[in-house]
Scaffold this motif. Structure first.
Motif, mmCIF file in Angstrom:
data_model
loop_
_atom_site.group_PDB
_atom_site.id
_atom_site.type_symbol
_atom_site.label_atom_id
_atom_site.label_comp_id
_atom_site.label_asym_id
_atom_site.label_seq_id
_atom_site.Cartn_x
_atom_site.Cartn_y
_atom_site.Cartn_z
ATOM 1 N N ASP A 1 0.832 -1.210 0.000
ATOM 2 C CA ASP A 1 0.000 0.000 0.000
ATOM 3 C C ASP A 1 0.866 1.260 0.000
ATOM 4 N N GLU A 2 1.963 1.234 0.730
ATOM 5 C CA GLU A 2 2.888 2.372 0.740
ATOM 6 C C GLU A 2 3.565 2.515 -0.624
ATOM 7 N N CYS A 3 3.953 1.408 -1.213
ATOM 8 C CA CYS A 3 4.564 1.416 -2.552
ATOM 9 C C CYS A 3 3.606 2.024 -3.564
ATOM 10 N N THR A 4 2.350 1.658 -3.511
ATOM 11 C CA THR A 4 1.352 2.175 -4.445
ATOM 12 C C THR A 4 1.232 3.690 -4.342
ATOM 13 N N ARG A 5 1.216 4.216 -3.104
ATOM 14 C CA ARG A 5 1.133 5.662 -2.907
ATOM 15 C C ARG A 5 2.369 6.373 -3.448
ATOM 16 N N ILE A 6 3.530 5.788 -3.235
ATOM 17 C CA ILE A 6 4.772 6.411 -3.701
ATOM 18 C C ILE A 6 4.860 6.370 -5.222
ATOM 19 N N VAL A 7 4.468 5.263 -5.826
ATOM 20 C CA VAL A 7 4.501 5.151 -7.287
ATOM 21 C C VAL A 7 3.579 6.192 -7.918
ATOM 22 N N LYS A 8 2.457 6.455 -7.264
ATOM 23 C CA LYS A 8 1.491 7.436 -7.781
ATOM 24 C C LYS A 8 2.109 8.842 -7.881
ATOM 25 N N THR A 9 3.035 9.152 -6.989
ATOM 26 C CA THR A 9 3.632 10.492 -6.965
ATOM 27 C C THR A 9 5.094 10.496 -7.432
ATOM 28 N N LYS A 10 5.547 9.403 -7.985
ATOM 29 C CA LYS A 10 6.953 9.259 -8.378
ATOM 30 C C LYS A 10 7.416 10.367 -9.320
ATOM 31 N N ALA A 11 6.677 10.651 -10.361
ATOM 32 C CA ALA A 11 7.090 11.653 -11.347
ATOM 33 C C ALA A 11 7.209 13.036 -10.707
ATOM 34 N N LEU A 12 6.235 13.409 -9.887
ATOM 35 C CA LEU A 12 6.295 14.705 -9.200
ATOM 36 C C LEU A 12 7.498 14.786 -8.270
ATOM 37 N N LYS B 1 0.599 16.470 -0.510
ATOM 38 C CA LYS B 1 -0.863 16.565 -0.508
ATOM 39 C C LYS B 1 -1.488 15.214 -0.839
ATOM 40 N N ILE B 2 -0.829 14.475 -1.713
ATOM 41 C CA ILE B 2 -1.337 13.159 -2.129
ATOM 42 C C ILE B 2 -0.906 12.070 -1.153
ATOM 43 N N ASN B 3 0.344 12.164 -0.679
ATOM 44 C CA ASN B 3 0.901 11.123 0.193
ATOM 45 C C ASN B 3 1.660 11.787 1.337
ATOM 46 N N SER B 4 0.958 12.132 2.388
ATOM 47 C CA SER B 4 1.573 12.841 3.514
ATOM 48 C C SER B 4 2.527 11.965 4.319
ATOM 49 N N SER B 5 2.544 10.666 4.071
ATOM 50 C CA SER B 5 3.425 9.779 4.830
ATOM 51 C C SER B 5 4.747 9.482 4.113
ATOM 52 N N HIS C 1 14.913 26.041 -6.009
ATOM 53 C CA HIS C 1 14.240 25.663 -4.772
ATOM 54 C C HIS C 1 12.755 26.017 -4.733
ATOM 55 N N ARG C 2 12.369 27.118 -5.324
ATOM 56 C CA ARG C 2 10.936 27.463 -5.328
ATOM 57 C C ARG C 2 10.131 26.425 -6.110
ATOM 58 N N GLU C 3 10.650 26.031 -7.269
ATOM 59 C CA GLU C 3 9.966 25.010 -8.083
ATOM 60 C C GLU C 3 9.956 23.667 -7.356
ATOM 61 N N ALA C 4 11.074 23.326 -6.734
ATOM 62 C CA ALA C 4 11.164 22.064 -5.995
ATOM 63 C C ALA C 4 10.128 22.020 -4.880
ATOM 64 N N LEU C 5 9.983 23.130 -4.164
ATOM 65 C CA LEU C 5 9.036 23.179 -3.053
ATOM 66 C C LEU C 5 7.612 22.911 -3.530
ATOM 67 N N VAL C 6 7.252 23.446 -4.694
ATOM 68 C CA VAL C 6 5.908 23.222 -5.247
ATOM 69 C C VAL C 6 5.702 21.732 -5.522
ATOM 70 N N TYR C 7 6.693 21.087 -6.137
ATOM 71 C CA TYR C 7 6.579 19.653 -6.418
ATOM 72 C C TYR C 7 6.451 18.853 -5.128
ATOM 73 N N PHE C 8 7.287 19.156 -4.131
ATOM 74 C CA PHE C 8 7.230 18.413 -2.876
ATOM 75 C C PHE C 8 5.911 18.642 -2.145
ATOM 76 N N GLU C 9 5.380 19.860 -2.205
ATOM 77 C CA GLU C 9 4.068 20.131 -1.603
ATOM 78 C C GLU C 9 2.979 19.312 -2.288
#
Length: 151
Positions: A96-107, A132-136, A120-128
Motif C-alpha cells: 500500500d505504501e509502494c502504491t502511494r509512492i509510485v502514484k507520486t513518483k514523477a512529481l 498533498k497526495i501522500n503525507s506519509s 528551490h521554489r519550483e522544488a518546493l511546489v513539487y514536494f508540496e
C-alpha cells in the motif's frame, strides 16, 4: 545476539582485496575505497529512513526486461570526480505504501531534480504536491524541509 539489519545498500564497483597480517594470522580484507562509498550510501539510507538503496551502476547492470518499482532520490559525490545516482527500491516496502509512492513518483523526481539544480521554489511546489497526495512519504518530507531551509 546477532545484529539485525533493517536496511540494505547495494553498489557495484571494482573491488581490490588482499591478505594482510602476520603469517599466523592472515586475514582477507578489502583494500579499495568501496567500503567508504558503501558507508556513505548507508548513512543516506539511515537518514532518509528507507529500506533499500542502490546506485545507477546496479540499475544499469540489470537486463532491460527486468521490471520493478523504484524511484530516483538524488545524487552524491563519492570524491571530487565521481558522482553516483541513488535510487530507492520500492519493492522492499509494504504494497500500500509502494502504491502511494509510485502514484507520486514523477512529481517527486521532478522536485529532486529542481532541488539539485538549485531551483528551490519550483522544488518546493513539487514536494508540496506530493505531500498533498501522500503525507506519509518520509523522503519527500525530508526534501520538503531541506528546500524550505534553502529559501
Amino acid at each position: 545476539m546477532p545484529k539485525v539489519y533493517e536496511r540494505l545498500c547495494i553498489i557495484t564497483t571494482d573491488v581490490v582485496f588482499g591478505v594482510v597480517g602476520e603469517e599466523e594470522r592472515k586475514i582477507p580484507t578489502i583494500l579499495s575505497g568501496v567500503t567508504t562509498d558503501l558507508d556513505k550510501i548507508d548513512r543516506i539510507c539511515k537518514l532518509m529512513q528507507v529500506k533499500t538503496l542502490f546506485t545507477d551502476n546496479v540499475l544499469n547492470g540489470l537486463s532491460l526486461d527486468y521490471k520493478f518499482a523504484y524511484r530516483y532520490i538524488g545524487s552524491m559525490h563519492l570524491n571530487e570526480k565521481d558522482k553516483i545516482l541513488i535510487f530507492e527500491d520500492l519493492e522492499a516496502i509494504p504494497r500500500d505504501e509502494c502504491t502511494r509512492i509510485v502514484k507520486t513518483k514523477a512529481l517527486f523526481e521532478k522536485g529532486v531534480l529542481c532541488y539539485e539544480n538549485s531551483q528551490h521554489r519550483e522544488a518546493l511546489v513539487y514536494f508540496e504536491d506530493v505531500l498533498k497526495i501522500n503525507s506519509s512519504d518520509k523522503v519527500c518530507y525530508m526534501y520538503y524541509n531541506k528546500t524550505k531551509e534553502k529559501l
